[in-house]
Enzyme design. Structure first.
Site, PDB file in Angstrom:
ATOM      1  N   ARG A 227     -35.874 -30.369 -61.536  1.00 14.30           N
ATOM      2  CA  ARG A 227     -35.940 -30.856 -62.948  1.00 14.30           C
ATOM      3  C   ARG A 227     -37.519 -31.415 -63.150  1.00 14.30           C
ATOM      4  O   ARG A 227     -38.243 -31.343 -62.553  1.00 14.30           O
ATOM      5  CB  ARG A 227     -35.017 -31.979 -63.099  1.00 14.30           C
ATOM      6  CG  ARG A 227     -35.344 -33.176 -62.303  1.00 14.30           C
ATOM      7  CD  ARG A 227     -34.408 -34.676 -62.531  1.00 14.30           C
ATOM      8  NE  ARG A 227     -35.198 -35.572 -62.301  1.00 14.30           N
ATOM      9  CZ  ARG A 227     -34.377 -36.803 -62.114  1.00 14.30           C
ATOM     10  NH1 ARG A 227     -33.032 -36.973 -62.342  1.00 14.30           N
ATOM     11  NH2 ARG A 227     -34.938 -37.909 -62.034  1.00 14.30           N
ATOM     12  N   ASP A 248     -36.050 -29.412 -53.076  1.00 15.21           N
ATOM     13  CA  ASP A 248     -35.467 -30.731 -53.827  1.00 15.21           C
ATOM     14  C   ASP A 248     -34.617 -31.145 -52.744  1.00 15.21           C
ATOM     15  O   ASP A 248     -34.081 -30.456 -51.861  1.00 15.21           O
ATOM     16  CB  ASP A 248     -35.234 -30.569 -55.040  1.00 15.21           C
ATOM     17  CG  ASP A 248     -35.366 -31.797 -55.944  1.00 15.21           C
ATOM     18  OD1 ASP A 248     -35.178 -32.860 -55.655  1.00 15.21           O
ATOM     19  OD2 ASP A 248     -36.142 -31.565 -57.113  1.00 15.21           O
ATOM     20  N   LYS A 305     -40.859 -53.064 -59.382  1.00 15.30           N
ATOM     21  CA  LYS A 305     -40.746 -54.503 -59.294  1.00 15.30           C
ATOM     22  C   LYS A 305     -42.175 -55.164 -59.556  1.00 15.30           C
ATOM     23  O   LYS A 305     -43.063 -54.403 -59.007  1.00 15.30           O
ATOM     24  CB  LYS A 305     -40.000 -54.714 -58.122  1.00 15.30           C
ATOM     25  CG  LYS A 305     -38.679 -54.802 -57.909  1.00 15.30           C
ATOM     26  CD  LYS A 305     -37.998 -56.210 -58.418  1.00 15.30           C
ATOM     27  CE  LYS A 305     -36.546 -56.027 -58.577  1.00 15.30           C
ATOM     28  NZ  LYS A 305     -36.058 -56.515 -59.663  1.00 15.30           N
ATOM     29  N   ASN A 358     -50.711 -50.284 -63.275  1.00 17.30           N
ATOM     30  CA  ASN A 358     -49.609 -50.485 -64.128  1.00 17.30           C
ATOM     31  C   ASN A 358     -48.545 -51.697 -63.585  1.00 17.30           C
ATOM     32  O   ASN A 358     -48.335 -51.808 -62.503  1.00 17.30           O
ATOM     33  CB  ASN A 358     -48.680 -49.352 -64.367  1.00 17.30           C
ATOM     34  CG  ASN A 358     -47.986 -49.325 -65.786  1.00 17.30           C
ATOM     35  OD1 ASN A 358     -48.184 -50.064 -66.601  1.00 17.30           O
ATOM     36  ND2 ASN A 358     -47.046 -48.634 -65.918  1.00 17.30           N
ATOM     37  N   TYR A 364     -45.943 -47.669 -56.541  1.00 16.92           N
ATOM     38  CA  TYR A 364     -46.229 -46.228 -57.114  1.00 16.92           C
ATOM     39  C   TYR A 364     -47.796 -46.026 -57.365  1.00 16.92           C
ATOM     40  O   TYR A 364     -48.278 -45.140 -56.905  1.00 16.92           O
ATOM     41  CB  TYR A 364     -45.456 -46.344 -58.616  1.00 16.92           C
ATOM     42  CG  TYR A 364     -45.624 -45.123 -59.071  1.00 16.92           C
ATOM     43  CD1 TYR A 364     -44.901 -44.045 -59.050  1.00 16.92           C
ATOM     44  CD2 TYR A 364     -46.317 -44.835 -60.559  1.00 16.92           C
ATOM     45  CE1 TYR A 364     -44.868 -42.709 -59.720  1.00 16.92           C
ATOM     46  CE2 TYR A 364     -46.543 -43.550 -61.165  1.00 16.92           C
ATOM     47  CZ  TYR A 364     -45.749 -42.663 -60.648  1.00 16.92           C
ATOM     48  OH  TYR A 364     -45.839 -41.214 -61.238  1.00 16.92           O
ATOM     49  N   THR A 399     -40.939 -36.641 -70.976  1.00 17.07           N
ATOM     50  CA  THR A 399     -39.800 -36.214 -70.001  1.00 17.07           C
ATOM     51  C   THR A 399     -38.553 -37.085 -70.296  1.00 17.07           C
ATOM     52  O   THR A 399     -38.663 -37.909 -71.175  1.00 17.07           O
ATOM     53  CB  THR A 399     -40.300 -36.433 -68.381  1.00 17.07           C
ATOM     54  OG1 THR A 399     -40.469 -37.678 -68.106  1.00 17.07           O
ATOM     55  CG2 THR A 399     -41.507 -35.439 -68.128  1.00 17.07           C
TER      56      THR A 399
END
Ligand code: NAD
Length: 458
Positions: A227, A248, A305, A358, A364, A399
């Site tokens: 996806r 996937d 988090k 971020n 991440y 997205t």
């Protein structure tokens, strides 16, 4: 994601209505995007010029003409579809001023979705002591670096979907080595690539037999293909001629099968973090095709988090999928060079967050920044096998994930870039398609942002 489920950019759509025009609202451009058979350039002739003895202007003029565009050497009354200025030999402030004298009238004439492309010398290329851009020549190094500031600034000034990018070259980079990059940056395929500087080295790449299907005959593995951006990558690479191995997790089997079916490829259900994932992947491509030409590391997850509240599970899961699996698979590829096709390419999906950081995404951002380090470390090792490894770093891409964002966050994300809109999954995919070509062999160890020149992490 099917277009019907794509989040609508309502503000952009409204800004293009008659009412918005009458109210004097700023127009958010509809970007020209690639469709097969489309001419390389549209909307006027291309200005191709050089300051000094640049060796790229003539072959680029020939390339542009080959693609059906008219080439001019001076700005006239007509709108220009592209402006290409070869500055690879400039080394003095007076030559830099000459460049400005050419660029100023030219940018005024740039057509909507036009392309400004500079070619410059690598700043301070210390490998060639006697060259005018060696570290010893402070003025030449300063002028080379000045181009960086120039291109990043003019990209912010252009309007109506026009972009500005720069290719920097070594003293021994040939015109053939830059061809696939020039073609990509001039074309509509690079719609959301703006304000970027790409280094093209001296490797002599393979030529492209058919520019309409530049990946014909190539076997491409795409992870996370069920996806989102991964599905768009599979679709786009297949459109350009590649045979797709869509990978996937088993839980995404239905979406994966749909992608494999519509691309005419094969599905491989595999959790890339499994201890035997690399060996299963390599065994699969060996048995089916005897080789792999392109590996796209796209699978990625978020488990947000604040660091103060981060638990080990969240940290480990993100680092394992986004970085650990890529490291393991890349090492397995390097340990089995016979399996790599003659012009093999690895493209890793990083993120603007890996560059800018971020809030709430230390795990991440660490994983995505780690990808950039990995790409730089592995580039010379892949080069030993005639292969390359590069990264793309998407910015705000429309997205399902961004559709779920609160309106305020989504609007902010969309607008803080020079094109004042989000990119589409296909924009990331087109950039990967360029890096995946056999003819892009002189582009190695690069990180190309697909972010409309986002102000974040710039
Ligand atoms: P997505 O969540 O829609 O798709 C990711 C796919 O990866 C899913 O199909 C998922 O099942 C698969 N996947 C997850 N873990 C896996 C595993 N262990 N093994 C195999 N497959 C696995 O995400 P997306 O928005 O399409 O993002 C794709 C990539 O682009 C990610 O690496 C993401 O970090 C990156 N990215 C996205 C954006 C954006 O705006 N959406 C921006 C920057 C970077």
């Amino acid at each position: 994601m099917p277009p019907s489920k794509m989040p609508a950019d309502t503000l952009r759509n409204w800004s293009n209505t008659g009412l918005a025009r009458r109210l004097g609202a700023p127009r958010i451009p509809v970007l020209r995007r690639y469709s097969p058979g489309q001419p390389l350039l549209e909307g006027g002739p291309a200005l191709v010029a050089a300051v000094g003895d640049g060796r790229f202007a003539k072959p680029i003029a020939a390339l542009v003409a080959e693609h059906g565009a008219t080439v001019v050497t001076e700005t006239g009354d007509e709108k220009l579809a592209a402006v290409v200025l070869d500055l690879t030999e400039i080394a003095t402030l007076s030559e830099l001023a000459e460049a400005q004298r050419i660029l100023t009238p030219a940018v005024r004439k740039l057509a909507p979705s036009g392309r400004l492309l500079l070619l410059g010398p690598v700043s301070g290329d210390g490998r060639h002591g006697d060259h005018r851009h060696s570290q010893g020549n402070a003025e030449a190094v300063a002028v080379a670096q000045a181009l960086d500031g120039l291109v990043r600034s003019v990209a912010k000034e252009l309007r109506a979907g026009a972009t500005a990018n720069m290719v920097v070259v070594d003293v021994d980079t040939t015109p053939a080595a830059v061809e696939s990059t020039v073609r990509f940056l001039l074309s509509a395929r690079s719609a959301y690539v703006d304000g970027q500087v790409v280094h093209v080295g001296a490797a002599e790449p393979a030529g492209v037999a058919d520019p309409q299907r530049p990946l014909a005959g190539r076997v491409a593995v795409v992870t996370g293909a069920a996806r989102g951006i991964g599905a768009a990558i599979a679709d786009t690479l297949a459109r350009d001629g590649a045979t797709i191995v869509a990978v996937d997790v088993p839980a995404a089997g239905e979406g994966l099968a749909a992608v494999a079916n519509r691309t005419g490829g094969t599905a491989l259900q595999l959790d890339i973090t499994a201890s035997d994932a690399a060996s299963r992947l390599l065994a699969f491509v060996e048995e089916r095709f005897g080789r792999v030409d392109l590996v796209v590391h796209n699978a990625g997850i978020t488990r947000d988090k604040l660091l103060a509240n981060m638990d080990a599970e969240r940290w480990d899961a993100v680092l394992a999928v986004n970085l650990g699996a890529q490291l393991t698979i890349n090492e397995a590829l390097l340990a089995a060079p016979d399996l790599l096709g003659p012009d093999a390419r690895v493209v890793c999906v990083s993120s603007q967050t890996g560059i800018a950081g971020n809030r709430g995404q230390t795990n991440y951002a660490a994983s995505k920044a780690g990808i950039i380090g990995m790409v730089r470390a592995l580039a010379p090792r892949f080069a030993e096998h005639g292969a390359t490894i590069n990264a793309v770093a998407p910015g705000f891409i429309e997205t399902e994930m961004t559709a779920r964002m609160p309106l305020g966050t989504r609007e902010a994300g969309r607008r803080v870039n020079s094109l004042r809109q989000g990119g589409l999954p296909v924009d990331v995919a087109e950039t990967i398609g360029w890096l995946g070509q056999a003819s892009s062999g002189a582009v190695n160890g690069q990180v190309v942002r697909v972010c409309g020149q986002s102000m974040l992490g710039a």
